[in-house]
Design an enzyme around this catalytic site. Sequence first.
Site, short mmCIF file in Angstrom:
data_model
loop_
_atom_site.label_atom_id
_atom_site.label_comp_id
_atom_site.label_asym_id
_atom_site.label_seq_id
_atom_site.Cartn_x
_atom_site.Cartn_y
_atom_site.Cartn_z
N ALA A 31 0.87 -1.18 0.00
CA ALA A 31 0.00 0.00 0.00
C ALA A 31 0.91 1.23 0.00
CB ALA A 31 -0.97 -0.01 1.18
N LEU A 32 1.78 1.26 -1.00
CA LEU A 32 2.88 2.23 -1.03
C LEU A 32 2.40 3.67 -1.16
CD1 LEU A 32 5.44 0.33 -3.31
CD2 LEU A 32 5.20 0.26 -0.82
N GLY A 35 5.92 8.22 1.46
CA GLY A 35 6.88 7.89 2.53
C GLY A 35 7.76 6.72 2.09
N HIS A 36 7.12 5.67 1.58
CA HIS A 36 7.90 4.53 1.08
C HIS A 36 8.81 4.96 -0.07
CE1 HIS A 36 4.17 2.26 2.54
NE2 HIS A 36 5.13 1.77 3.27
N ASP A 151 8.65 4.97 12.18
CA ASP A 151 8.63 3.85 13.13
C ASP A 151 9.99 3.86 13.84
OD1 ASP A 151 6.03 2.32 12.19
OD2 ASP A 151 7.12 2.92 10.39
N GLN A 154 11.00 0.87 15.88
CA GLN A 154 11.29 -0.26 14.98
C GLN A 154 12.70 -0.12 14.37
OE1 GLN A 154 8.51 -1.97 11.92
NE2 GLN A 154 9.62 -0.58 10.58
N SER A 186 0.95 7.14 6.01
CA SER A 186 0.88 5.75 6.48
C SER A 186 -0.09 4.99 5.60
CB SER A 186 0.37 5.74 7.93
OG SER A 186 -0.05 4.45 8.28
P1 AMP Z 1 5.32 -0.16 6.34
O1 AMP Z 1 4.94 -0.53 4.96
O2 AMP Z 1 4.34 0.70 7.04
O3 AMP Z 1 5.79 -1.34 7.16
O4 AMP Z 1 6.61 0.76 6.18
C1 AMP Z 1 7.73 0.34 5.48
C2 AMP Z 1 8.86 1.30 5.75
O5 AMP Z 1 8.48 2.59 5.32
C3 AMP Z 1 9.20 1.40 7.26
O6 AMP Z 1 10.60 1.50 7.41
C4 AMP Z 1 8.51 2.67 7.66
O7 AMP Z 1 9.11 3.32 8.76
C5 AMP Z 1 8.66 3.51 6.39
N1 AMP Z 1 7.64 4.55 6.34
C6 AMP Z 1 6.30 4.39 6.44
N2 AMP Z 1 5.67 5.58 6.42
C7 AMP Z 1 6.64 6.52 6.29
C8 AMP Z 1 6.65 7.94 6.24
N3 AMP Z 1 5.53 8.64 6.30
N4 AMP Z 1 7.84 8.56 6.12
C9 AMP Z 1 9.00 7.86 6.06
N5 AMP Z 1 9.07 6.52 6.15
C10 AMP Z 1 7.90 5.86 6.25
#
Ligand code: AMP
Length: 280
Positions: A31-32, A35-36, A151, A154, A186
Amino acid sequence: MEVFTENKTLTAALRPYRVSKKIGLVPTMGALHKGHLSLVSQALKDNDLVVVSIFVNPTQFNNQGDLVNYPRTLHKDVTLLKTLQANVVVYAPEANELYSNNIVSKNYNFGGIEREMEGKHRQGHFDGVGTVVSLLFKAVQPNTAYFGEKDFQQLQIVKKMTAIEKLPVEIIGCPIIREPSNLAMSSRNKRLNPQELKAAAIINKSLKLAAKYFHEKSISQINTMVANCFKDSSLSLEYFEIANEKTLKTVRRKRKGVSYRCFIAAFVGEVRLIDNQKLS
Ligand code: AMP
């Protein structure tokens, strides 16, 4: 752009890069969003090839409803990554493939940081995170891996896991990317309606308030101010904590020479969102 679902074919495709080229890994649950993509951009700057893993990891969910409702948009994600027109491949394994038919977490000792904040509120979460990241590192064997400060806890867990398991991967932390309202981007935001999205802006507003008064007011006064912000909103505050940035332990009194950060988790309806901010 290639999408690999099997470790064997991924390993074969990465082999030519092993000798003299650099491979970057961006682990995601799909669900990119932007941020990703910011992590992918940084990885592309530092490496010859970037692997984006897309895997909704069952062992890190303590809430079955959250796991079931987590957005899964692989086709759309691949289309989005294609628009980058860069040397990116996707690794999207089934759980049994990644976990070799044994979908359980290892038990880690991360020295205490796993028991703070997210660890307190999501039993077993960081054992699941450590396990999946370790499996991804072993499958991809990247030189460098990218994680968001969104995170923050994390990110510290991943650094510890990499040290504990002596994996030769450099961990890079990347800044938080936000909506115009300052809400941290997110995948879970996709589950919010326009009204909820607007209301969710209070999460970052309260962190900003904490940062503004950090030097003027006591920690307990700031905690009360933040709690009051949520009393007047439709959100439910799970926790707000000012913590030592290194140990992630809750702080009751400020001390000179220590770096602090504030952390928050709140529910917008059933959707749980987190954010954090450095205090300086
Ligand atoms: P997720 O798909 O939510 O597990 O996130 C994957 C990676 O993207 C993790 O390292 C998150 O910390 C990073 N991430 C998610 N949202 C953001 C954001 N808004 N800004 C920067 N990194 C993000």
